[in-house]
Design a protein around this motif. Structure first.
Motif, mmCIF file in Angstrom:
data_model
loop_
_atom_site.group_PDB
_atom_site.id
_atom_site.type_symbol
_atom_site.label_atom_id
_atom_site.label_comp_id
_atom_site.label_asym_id
_atom_site.label_seq_id
_atom_site.Cartn_x
_atom_site.Cartn_y
_atom_site.Cartn_z
ATOM 1 N N THR A 1 45.933 35.402 27.891
ATOM 2 C CA THR A 1 45.399 34.989 26.588
ATOM 3 C C THR A 1 44.093 34.213 26.726
ATOM 4 O OG1 THR A 1 46.649 32.901 26.526
ATOM 5 C CG2 THR A 1 47.748 34.875 25.657
ATOM 6 N N ASN A 2 43.565 34.142 27.944
ATOM 7 C CA ASN A 2 42.297 33.446 28.227
ATOM 8 C C ASN A 2 42.327 32.000 27.746
ATOM 9 O OD1 ASN A 2 39.760 33.624 29.490
ATOM 10 N ND2 ASN A 2 38.713 33.895 27.535
ATOM 11 N N GLU B 1 40.043 42.199 25.226
ATOM 12 C CA GLU B 1 39.762 41.943 23.812
ATOM 13 C C GLU B 1 39.478 40.480 23.523
ATOM 14 O OE1 GLU B 1 42.714 45.426 23.960
ATOM 15 O OE2 GLU B 1 42.302 43.564 25.065
ATOM 16 N N LEU B 2 39.916 39.592 24.422
ATOM 17 C CA LEU B 2 39.737 38.153 24.206
ATOM 18 C C LEU B 2 38.565 37.586 25.000
ATOM 19 C CD1 LEU B 2 43.484 37.025 24.296
ATOM 20 C CD2 LEU B 2 42.074 37.503 22.287
ATOM 21 N N THR B 3 37.793 38.445 25.642
ATOM 22 C CA THR B 3 36.701 37.939 26.495
ATOM 23 C C THR B 3 35.350 38.509 26.099
ATOM 24 O OG1 THR B 3 37.090 39.708 28.102
ATOM 25 C CG2 THR B 3 38.248 37.623 28.461
ATOM 26 N N ARG B 4 35.269 39.025 24.904
ATOM 27 C CA ARG B 4 33.994 39.583 24.461
ATOM 28 C C ARG B 4 33.170 38.543 23.715
ATOM 29 N NH1 ARG B 4 36.115 45.091 21.702
ATOM 30 N NH2 ARG B 4 37.710 43.626 20.968
ATOM 31 N N ASN B 5 31.928 38.882 23.515
ATOM 32 C CA ASN B 5 31.001 38.064 22.723
ATOM 33 C C ASN B 5 30.887 36.645 23.263
ATOM 34 O OD1 ASN B 5 30.612 40.325 21.056
ATOM 35 N ND2 ASN B 5 32.420 39.793 19.835
ATOM 36 N N SER B 6 31.270 35.661 22.466
ATOM 37 C CA SER B 6 31.046 34.257 22.825
ATOM 38 C C SER B 6 32.202 33.644 23.596
ATOM 39 C CB SER B 6 30.783 33.432 21.561
ATOM 40 O OG SER B 6 31.902 33.511 20.695
ATOM 41 N N SER B 7 33.146 34.452 24.073
ATOM 42 C CA SER B 7 34.314 33.909 24.770
ATOM 43 C C SER B 7 34.458 34.571 26.138
ATOM 44 C CB SER B 7 35.579 34.138 23.934
ATOM 45 O OG SER B 7 36.711 33.588 24.574
ATOM 46 N N PRO B 8 33.704 34.121 27.124
ATOM 47 C CA PRO B 8 33.782 34.727 28.471
ATOM 48 C C PRO B 8 35.115 34.397 29.135
ATOM 49 C CG PRO B 8 32.442 32.745 28.526
ATOM 50 C CD PRO B 8 32.742 33.006 27.077
ATOM 51 N N PRO B 9 35.476 35.136 30.177
ATOM 52 C CA PRO B 9 36.725 34.835 30.891
ATOM 53 C C PRO B 9 36.732 33.399 31.422
ATOM 54 C CG PRO B 9 35.834 36.951 31.580
ATOM 55 C CD PRO B 9 34.778 36.305 30.746
ATOM 56 N N LYS B 10 37.852 32.726 31.252
ATOM 57 C CA LYS B 10 37.992 31.355 31.741
ATOM 58 C C LYS B 10 38.759 31.278 33.059
ATOM 59 C CE LYS B 10 37.993 29.344 27.075
ATOM 60 N NZ LYS B 10 38.788 28.561 26.086
ATOM 61 N N TYR B 11 39.387 32.405 33.447
ATOM 62 C CA TYR B 11 40.228 32.405 34.641
ATOM 63 C C TYR B 11 39.841 33.559 35.551
ATOM 64 C CZ TYR B 11 43.085 29.397 31.700
ATOM 65 O OH TYR B 11 43.517 28.381 30.880
ATOM 66 N N ARG B 12 39.900 33.317 36.837
ATOM 67 C CA ARG B 12 39.675 34.367 37.823
ATOM 68 C C ARG B 12 40.879 35.313 37.858
ATOM 69 N NH1 ARG B 12 40.321 32.583 42.435
ATOM 70 N NH2 ARG B 12 40.713 30.361 42.120
ATOM 71 N N GLU B 13 40.620 36.560 38.153
ATOM 72 C CA GLU B 13 41.716 37.504 38.347
ATOM 73 C C GLU B 13 42.542 37.078 39.559
ATOM 74 O OE1 GLU B 13 41.567 42.139 38.077
ATOM 75 O OE2 GLU B 13 41.218 41.599 40.194
ATOM 76 N N VAL B 14 43.847 37.285 39.502
ATOM 77 C CA VAL B 14 44.706 36.913 40.618
ATOM 78 C C VAL B 14 45.795 37.962 40.792
ATOM 79 C CG1 VAL B 14 46.268 35.511 39.187
ATOM 80 C CG2 VAL B 14 46.066 35.028 41.638
ATOM 81 N N LYS B 15 46.097 38.281 42.039
ATOM 82 C CA LYS B 15 47.261 39.124 42.303
ATOM 83 C C LYS B 15 48.486 38.240 42.239
ATOM 84 C CE LYS B 15 48.169 41.039 46.395
ATOM 85 N NZ LYS B 15 48.068 41.969 47.549
ATOM 86 N N TYR B 16 49.483 38.668 41.477
ATOM 87 C CA TYR B 16 50.609 37.781 41.197
ATOM 88 C C TYR B 16 51.326 37.328 42.468
ATOM 89 C CZ TYR B 16 54.747 35.733 39.156
ATOM 90 O OH TYR B 16 55.743 34.851 38.823
ATOM 91 N N ASP C 1 45.369 25.662 37.056
ATOM 92 C CA ASP C 1 44.047 25.038 36.898
ATOM 93 C C ASP C 1 43.091 25.425 38.014
ATOM 94 O OD1 ASP C 1 44.911 23.846 34.583
ATOM 95 O OD2 ASP C 1 45.296 21.879 35.478
ATOM 96 N N ALA C 2 43.637 25.769 39.180
ATOM 97 C CA ALA C 2 42.801 26.177 40.307
ATOM 98 C C ALA C 2 42.106 27.512 40.063
ATOM 99 C CB ALA C 2 43.637 26.262 41.580
ATOM 100 N N LEU C 3 42.560 28.274 39.075
ATOM 101 C CA LEU C 3 41.960 29.575 38.763
ATOM 102 C C LEU C 3 40.882 29.476 37.692
ATOM 103 C CD1 LEU C 3 45.121 31.891 38.674
ATOM 104 C CD2 LEU C 3 43.451 31.627 40.524
ATOM 105 N N LEU C 4 40.690 28.292 37.147
ATOM 106 C CA LEU C 4 39.670 28.122 36.104
ATOM 107 C C LEU C 4 38.283 28.404 36.657
ATOM 108 C CD1 LEU C 4 41.047 24.956 34.290
ATOM 109 C CD2 LEU C 4 40.657 27.190 33.220
ATOM 110 N N ILE C 5 37.492 29.123 35.866
ATOM 111 C CA ILE C 5 36.106 29.398 36.226
ATOM 112 C C ILE C 5 35.235 28.286 35.683
ATOM 113 C CG2 ILE C 5 34.159 30.968 35.904
ATOM 114 C CD1 ILE C 5 36.223 33.246 35.611
#
Length: 361
Positions: A282-283, A321-336, A355-359
């Protein structure tokens, strides 16, 4: 006496007056002395929202979506009623769990002991973190004041009832039935949560993939010094969504606005707890709920947590859908699988793993 090898229930029922050192939390993690459950009384207005899902009736869907969205944004958790799981089954899963811990002899319980050298192994245990983590994580040497039985229930290829208790006689049947019912509820909830964000119904479930479900029955014995211990240290769950029921005693607390709120036990409702992968997908619009369990000096407590997680090979990232326009990704991709390994090695300590995955934008 070798406290390290003893189950917490044996310590409690043995009549110890003081808690062994390895169970004493550092001062900053201890609950206030007033947090003995005998004096806690949060008002209903200051507690986790209760949402009637009307049996997931389509005619009520818009209303329910709005309520769930508000609860996810404000709490990261909510109770649901009219969820479709028979109340008799809720009572049965609590009943067989309590009977295993209270009525089954220790020597029989130990036949189902989990592997102490493997994290999240199936079976009866007391200690959750990897042994090697003790030298690496500042909190991992402190043990939780609880015993538990962890069941691997889904996918069906992981389900082996022969590794579950044989006592009482209906134990395995009840756990399997409960597993199937909770899977359906989790799927329906993911659809509602997706819709509450304006996403396609299947968006979050598609991101998670096939559920890897574990059911953990936790038993928290009475503690002679509850102000020094925690039944379960502060953490957020690592997977996607957790569905939990408690008994009448209570002791679960959720952190909200820097305050620990004790969750009122609700015998026939299900507590929904958002976990870390939900926060990533949910970013950050919905955050996982940081929670802990406190102990008390008079009454043992039991809870049943059903975890719904991705496969370890699945890569989790914010929904497109939640990372377009003015809302860039806040978390790095991670393998579970990497996330799980980190969680068990470092220890939870609140939300430090997510929190360690925050960009850093």
């Amino acid at each position: 006496m070798d406290f390290q090898m003893m189950r917490v229930q044996s310590l409690s029922e043995g009549g110890i007056a003081e808690v062994p050192a390895q169970y004493i939390q550092p001062p900053e993690e201890r609950p206030p002395i007033s947090d003995d459950l005998r004096v806690i009384d949060n008002s209903d207005e200051d507690n986790v929202p209760m949402i009637d899902v009307f049996g997931f009736d389509s005619e009520q869907r818009d209303t329910v979506c709005k309520l769930i969205g508000d609860a996810c944004a404000q709490w990261g958790a909510f109770h649901i009623t009219n969820h479709g799981v028979p109340v008799e089954l809720l009572d049965q899963i609590r009943g067989v769990g309590l009977s295993f811990f209270k009525d089954c002899p220790v020597k029989d319980k130990l036949k189902y002991a989990c592997d102490p050298n493997s994290p999240a192994s199936q079976g009866y245990g007391s200690k959750m973190l990897r042994p090697k983590a003790e030298a690496e994580a500042e909190t991992s040497t402190v043990l939780d004041w609880r015993d538990y039985f962890d069941h691997h229930t889904l996918p069906l290829s992981r389900r082996d009832p022969s590794r579950w208790p044989h006592f009482p006689s209906n134990y395995r049947q009840v756990v399997a039935h409960y597993s199937d019912e909770l899977k359906l509820v989790a799927q329906k909830l993911l659809g509602l949560i997706s819709e509450s964000l304006g996403l396609p119904t299947s968006c979050i479930e598609d991101a998670v993939g096939e559920f890897y479900q574990n059911i953990t029955i936790s038993y928290y014995p009475a503690c002679p010094q509850p102000h020094l211990t925690l039944g379960l240290q502060s953490h957020s769950d690592m997977g996607a969504i957790t569905l939990l029921i408690q008994d009448h005693v209570g002791g679960l607390q959720i952190l909200k606005d820097s305050r620990w709120i004790t969750v009122h036990p609700q015998s026939h409702s299900i507590l929904v707890i958002l976990a870390d992968q939900m926060e990533i997908i949910t970013n950050g619009k919905y955050r996982s709920a940081q929670h802990r369990a406190i102990t008390n000096s008079s009454s043992p407590r039991l809870s049943v947590a059903t975890f719904h997680d991705p496969a370890k090979t699945v890569k989790i990232s914010p929904a497109f859908e939640l990372t377009r326009n003015s809302s860039p990704p806040k978390y790095r991709e991670v393998k579970y699988g990497d996330y799980v390994s980190s969680w068990y090695t470092k220890g939870p300590k609140g939300k430090r793993n997510i929190d360690a995955l925050l960009i850093n934008c």
